[in-house]
Structures are given as structure tokens and as C-alpha cells.
Design a protein around this motif. Sequence first.
Motif, PDB file in Angstrom:
ATOM      1  N   VAL A 124       0.931  -1.145   0.039  1.00 13.14           N
ATOM      2  CA  VAL A 124      -0.067  -0.028  -0.011  1.00 13.14           C
ATOM      3  C   VAL A 124       0.868   1.087   0.064  1.00 13.14           C
ATOM      4  O   VAL A 124       1.686   1.650   1.000  1.00 13.14           O
ATOM      5  N   ARG A 125       0.721   2.164  -1.164  1.00 16.83           N
ATOM      6  CA  ARG A 125       1.536   3.207  -1.349  1.00 16.83           C
ATOM      7  C   ARG A 125       1.213   4.519  -0.738  1.00 16.83           C
ATOM      8  O   ARG A 125       0.017   4.521  -0.341  1.00 16.83           O
ATOM      9  N   LEU A 126       1.867   5.469  -0.699  1.00 13.57           N
ATOM     10  CA  LEU A 126       1.416   6.832  -0.373  1.00 13.57           C
ATOM     11  C   LEU A 126      -0.086   7.305  -0.507  1.00 13.57           C
ATOM     12  O   LEU A 126      -0.622   7.748   0.430  1.00 13.57           O
ATOM     13  N   TYR A 127      -0.369   7.131  -1.701  1.00 14.27           N
ATOM     14  CA  TYR A 127      -1.632   7.548  -2.229  1.00 14.27           C
ATOM     15  C   TYR A 127      -2.787   6.912  -1.423  1.00 14.27           C
ATOM     16  O   TYR A 127      -3.851   7.717  -0.743  1.00 14.27           O
ATOM     17  N   ARG A 128      -2.839   5.612  -1.311  1.00  9.64           N
ATOM     18  CA  ARG A 128      -3.836   4.885  -0.533  1.00  9.64           C
ATOM     19  C   ARG A 128      -3.579   5.260   0.880  1.00  9.64           C
ATOM     20  O   ARG A 128      -4.569   5.186   1.576  1.00  9.64           O
ATOM     21  N   TRP A 129      -2.557   5.233   1.463  1.00 14.30           N
ATOM     22  CA  TRP A 129      -2.358   5.544   3.141  1.00 14.30           C
ATOM     23  C   TRP A 129      -2.837   6.942   3.174  1.00 14.30           C
ATOM     24  O   TRP A 129      -3.431   6.958   4.273  1.00 14.30           O
ATOM     25  N   SER A 130      -2.803   7.743   2.400  1.00 18.67           N
ATOM     26  CA  SER A 130      -3.094   8.937   2.691  1.00 18.67           C
ATOM     27  C   SER A 130      -4.714   9.108   2.617  1.00 18.67           C
ATOM     28  O   SER A 130      -5.484   9.717   3.380  1.00 18.67           O
TER      29      SER A 130
END
Length: 312
Positions: A124-130
Motif C-alpha cells: 500500500v503506497r502513499l496515495y492509498r495510505w493518505s
Amino acid sequence: MNADVQSPMKGIVLKILSVGVFICMSTCIKAAGNDIATGQITFYRSAFAMVPILLFLACRGELRDAFRTSNVSGHLARGFVGILSMSCGFYGLVHLPLPEAIAIGYAMPLLAVAFAAIFLGEIVRLYRWSAVVIGMVGVLIITWPRLTLFDEGGLGSSEALGAIAVLLSATLGAMAMVLVRKLVQKEPTHTIVLYFSLSASVFSLATLPFGWTSMSWQAFFLLMIAGFCGGVAQILLTESYRHADMSTIAPFEYTSIVLGMAIGYVLFGDIPTGTMLAGTVIVVGAGIFIIYREHQLGLERKGARKHVTPQG
């Protein structure tokens, strides 16, 4: 991908129908009253859900195969966590306005993303974590006015407990989704659905000595209808994924908030507050963004596979 999947419109229609029937289930549970034990509600919801599920599997000739499993412990774990989630959700449902309970429940797919990264090792990369963080801020906006009612006692504290119960339900539901992802690696969908209803019925029946009450015929009928609706909705939801990709169908889950607001206003006099609407917009926006990112990543993976040079 088989021919059944190439019917996105049919999948969307089935998904929307499942949402509508799930809302009917929630409406019946709320209308039955808040003086019925949560375990009692959960038992009727689970037991009567088995009626349409068993009939459906029998009509498809899958009933015998559905009982075959090599992972009884996995089904029991999923059932136990799922029944706890369901119980908390039902408690919140009878103590909160219908649209508010639905909106707080939208935390579940957000938490599922986080749990998939933590427990399943999914990337899970930055976009989805955000999006997860922003969505949970929206959930906090919805729940905060309820949480501040603890000081008022009485009805106020029951609403605060209801909000906490729905949040806990969403957390446990996300954990159940992780368990389901493990099960689907070796178990067919109809087996997972059947064993969940079976285990949920048994686990909830164990609460019989802890405060079950006698019910009016009206309440019994409402809970019976709620259970039947739950089973029908589960069938519709499962069938929807046979006809379209999850990323195509998932956004239509959010039609439940529109239906919930309409039914809540007409039947229970629930009027959405400004904070509830603002928080819901944030949560829904975050959820749709996560679905969009999943779709994009799916297309990227598919494109990458097409460009891999065969080895041999």
C-alpha cells in the motif's frame, strides 16, 4: 475472465439491489426496537439468512459441495470475528440514526486497506495510505458530536456507545475481510458464505443465557424478515461479482447512504446534521479514491503481464 464477468451493467444492478436489500434488513432491525438483546438479534439475522442461502445453493446444485471444507478452523475464526462485528453493528444501529450508523460503517473498507498491508503484506503506497488517513478523519468528524455526549448521561451516553460500537464493528469487519482473503485462496465462495451463516448462528445462540427477552410477534416478524433479507442480499452481492470487476461495482456501495437518509427521515424522523454530511462526503471521497487507485494498479499489472517476454 469468463463470459459471466463480461456483464458490468448486470453486476452493477445486482450490487445496487444488494445494497437496497441490506438497507431493508437494517430498517427491520432498527424498527424491532432497542430493548432486544444484541445476541438475540444476531441469532435471528444469521439463522433466517440460511433459508435463502440453502435454497439458492440447492437450486444451483452446489449444496453438497458447499459443506465440504479443508479449513474448519479458518471458517470458525472468520465466523467468530464476523459475529462480533455484526453484534457491535446491530447495537449501534438501534442506538443511532440510520444514516449515521451507515456512514460510520464506511470506515471498514478503509481499515481493510491498512490491515491488508499489516497482516497480509500487501503493498500500500502513499496515495492509498493518505486516503485511509483522510477517510478516518471524516469518520472522526461524524462520530465526535456523539462522543461528546458521554457527559450528558442517559440517552446521550447510549448514542455515544452506539457510535463506538459501530466503529468497533468496522474494525472487526475489516479483520474479518482479512480472514476471508485467506480463505478464498483455497475455499469457494459458496462454502465461505454457508459456513459464516452456520457459525454465526451457533456463536450467537451461545448468548441465550445472557439476557434474551420475550418478543412481540411484530418484533419476531421484523427480525425474521431481517434475516431473510440478509441472506438474499448476500446472494445478490456474491452474484454481482460474477458479472463485473470489484473496482466497477464497489463505488455503488455508497448508494446506501442515500437510501439510508431517505428511510431514516421517512420512518424514524432522522435528520442528518451538517457535521454528519461533511464527514460522510470525506469518507465516501476517500473510499472512491481507494477504489480508483485499485483499478489503476490492476490495469498497470495487467499491462505489465502483457509485456513480459515468455521464457522457455
